[in-house]
Each structure stands twice: as C-alpha cells, then as structure tokens.
Design a protein around this motif. Structure first.
Motif, mmCIF file in Angstrom:
data_model
loop_
_atom_site.group_PDB
_atom_site.id
_atom_site.type_symbol
_atom_site.label_atom_id
_atom_site.label_comp_id
_atom_site.label_asym_id
_atom_site.label_seq_id
_atom_site.Cartn_x
_atom_site.Cartn_y
_atom_site.Cartn_z
ATOM 1 N N GLU A 176 3.244 2.696 -9.758
ATOM 2 C CA GLU A 176 3.895 1.505 -9.637
ATOM 3 C C GLU A 176 5.268 1.405 -8.556
ATOM 4 O O GLU A 176 5.399 0.642 -7.982
ATOM 5 N N TYR B 28 5.541 -0.695 -5.389
ATOM 6 C CA TYR B 28 6.536 -1.717 -5.209
ATOM 7 C C TYR B 28 7.308 -1.442 -3.862
ATOM 8 O O TYR B 28 7.847 -2.340 -3.193
ATOM 9 N N TYR C 280 -2.916 5.042 -7.832
ATOM 10 C CA TYR C 280 -2.199 3.986 -6.740
ATOM 11 C C TYR C 280 -3.165 2.995 -6.109
ATOM 12 O O TYR C 280 -2.773 1.898 -5.937
ATOM 13 N N LEU D 185 -3.768 0.003 -8.514
ATOM 14 C CA LEU D 185 -2.680 -0.866 -8.835
ATOM 15 C C LEU D 185 -2.192 -1.603 -7.312
ATOM 16 O O LEU D 185 -1.868 -2.932 -7.554
ATOM 17 N N THR E 30 -2.385 -5.629 -6.976
ATOM 18 C CA THR E 30 -1.094 -6.452 -6.281
ATOM 19 C C THR E 30 -1.599 -7.227 -5.234
ATOM 20 O O THR E 30 -1.256 -8.620 -5.462
#
Length: 298
Positions: free
Chosen positions: A192, A196, A287, A290, A294
């Motif tokens: 995350e 981000y 990764y 996620l 996103t």
C-alpha cells in the motif's frame, strides 16, 4: 560428532531455496545426495558434485543426516511417513530435519514415529527467502530434543545465522506461524505504501530511502519494495506457498480460539492473486493487485 568427513547428507527438495541451501553444504565439504521430483532442478548441484538418487528411500538408507525442503504438508507426510518414505528406510541414529513450513501437528507426529525407530527428528522451518538462502543467512526456528539441536548445530550454521532452539517437537513450526502472521499484515502495508507513493506522484525509490530506516522499516520493505518498484515479481517465495502457510496459521489459530483479522485479510488478497493466475509469482506481486484496484477506483 557429525562432520563432513564422516557424514553424508541427503537433501530432498531443491527448489528456489533448497538449491542454495544444499550448495552451502557442498561447499563445506559434505557428500550430498539429492532428490527432487523434477530432476532438472538439481542440474547445477550435480555439476558442483552432488550425487543424484532416484528415490527418497535410497537417500534415507544411505545418508546420516536428511534435510527436507518441500512444498506442502501433504508432501512432508508422504516423504516421511509413506511406505517408501524416510522413516521406513532410515537407519537408527539418523538425523532428519524438516525445513519445510508445515503443520505443527504433523511435526509432532513425525517426531513420535521417529523416536520409536531410534531416529532423531527436528522441525526447523526457515525465513529469509531466496536472498537469505543464497547468502546463508536464514533464520532457522527449531523444535525437537535440545541434545539433537546441539549435535546438528554445525550443519544448520552453514545455512543460517539466526538459529534458535524454540522447544519440543512442533515448536519450530509454531514459531514459523508467528513469523508468517507478522509478514502477512506487513506485506499489505509495504505494498500500500509503494502504491501510495506512485499515485502521489513521488519517486518510490526516493520515498523508500526515507522510510526504510525509520519506524516503518522491515525486511519486506528493504528487500521486496525495490522489486515492486522495478516490476520484478519473480519468486523469492511463491504466492502459492505463502497461501499454504497462511492456511496452516489460520487453522492453528482457530484451534487456540485466537482471532487473526490481519491474517484473514492478507490471505483473502493473496487468494485473489492466485485466482488471477499469479500463484507462481513472488509475494511482492500483491503490489500489482493493489495498484490495479487503485486504478479501477480513479
């Protein structure tokens, strides 16, 4: 005393980690007998002096020390307790060391059968992935008799640096479950954080320089985040094996009446990855999942 001069080691399971572990034993001067379901995975070891054996039973009957590093508890059960398995063919006095991450209950069962045959059994799962296996710096968590642990310590020291006796049979596997539970939630956080950084328009490599030495620091952040950033999802540790480990941990926790919500979430995310065909990727491939989620929300 077991030495390279008077001991033959049998090594069963020469995959991503097992190959490197067996190589360290060869370099230390031990005669190493190898068996793997896929013989081609032993090619490099054979070129370096290892000796191929066609069956587990052959290794069991010839080796003084037998190390196993296979995939799943059912593999461990077959290799140790099956009709053609180790405990039906090894000589009394043999040391058997299962370094697979497996069931604590099965480890105890193997120990009890081994004791009845005069065989010394240790459960000794490891942590450190392909990097630790290559460097010989694995963390090794050991369950069994303390005297057996002390005897076999020089062999374990060829493969790891943080080697800790945890207690009676099964204690090594229980300790590995603690390790996997800690990693499971940590991997979500690491992935995350990198997603981000990317979405915030930052340079993830520069972000990593700042956060890996602070309170957020972890082995996964330092060793796997760079792979995520570089788009390298090759396995240091397979997703399919991590799912297996989390399943064992969840089953063990349930028997203790223990709630593990972080572990449950991590397993559900890795299950999604496996369903998408990524089970043979490394655990850092979380990764991708996620990052894709996103993108779908933007």
């Amino acid at each position: 005393m077991l030495t390279a001069q008077n001991s033959t080691i049998g090594f069963i399971g020469t995959g991503v980690m097992g190959k490197s572990m067996a190589t360290h034993l060869l370099h230390a001067g031990y005669t190493v007998l190898v068996y793997n379901r896929t013989r081609t995975r032993t090619k490099e070891l054979l070129e370096n002096g290892a000796i191929w054996k066609d069956t587990v039973a052959e290794i069991a009957s010839e080796a003084h020390i037998i190390i196993t590093m296979v995939g799943y508890p059912q593999d461990v059960e077959e290799i140790y307790l099956g009709e053609k398995g180790i405990l039906n063919h090894a000589k009394a006095g043999t040391y058997v060391i299962d370094m697979t991450t497996s069931s604590p209950i099965l480890a105890r069962q193997i120990f009890e059968v081994a004791c009845g045959k005069g065989i010394h059994a240790l459960d000794a799962p490891v942590s450190g992935g392909d990097i630790g296996a290559k460097k010989g710096t694995l963390a090794i968590m050991v369950g069994g008799e303390k005297q057996d642990f002390d005897t076999i310590m020089p062999v374990l020291e060829l493969m790891g640096t943080n080697i800790v006796y945890q207690g009676t049979a099964g204690a090594g596997q229980h300790t590995k479950m603690c390790n996997q539970i800690a990693i499971a939630s940590n991997m979500i956080g690491v992935c995350e954080a990198m997603v981000y950084a990317k979405q915030a328009g930052l340079d993830p490599k520069t972000v990593l320089k700042s956060i890996e030495t602070g309170a957020a620091g972890s082995w996964s952040l330092s060793n796997l985040a760079p792979r995520m950033i570089n788009g390298d999802f090759e396995p240091g540790f397979y997703i399919k094996h991590f799912i297996k480990d989390m399943r064992i941990a969840l089953e063990s926790a349930e028997k203790m009446g223990l709630a593990t919500p972080g572990l449950q979430l991590a397993k559900s995310l890795y299950d999604q990855l496996a369903e998408k065909g990524a089970e043979n990727n490394g655990t850092q491939a979380l990764y991708k999942l996620l990052d894709q989620q996103t993108l779908q929300t933007i």
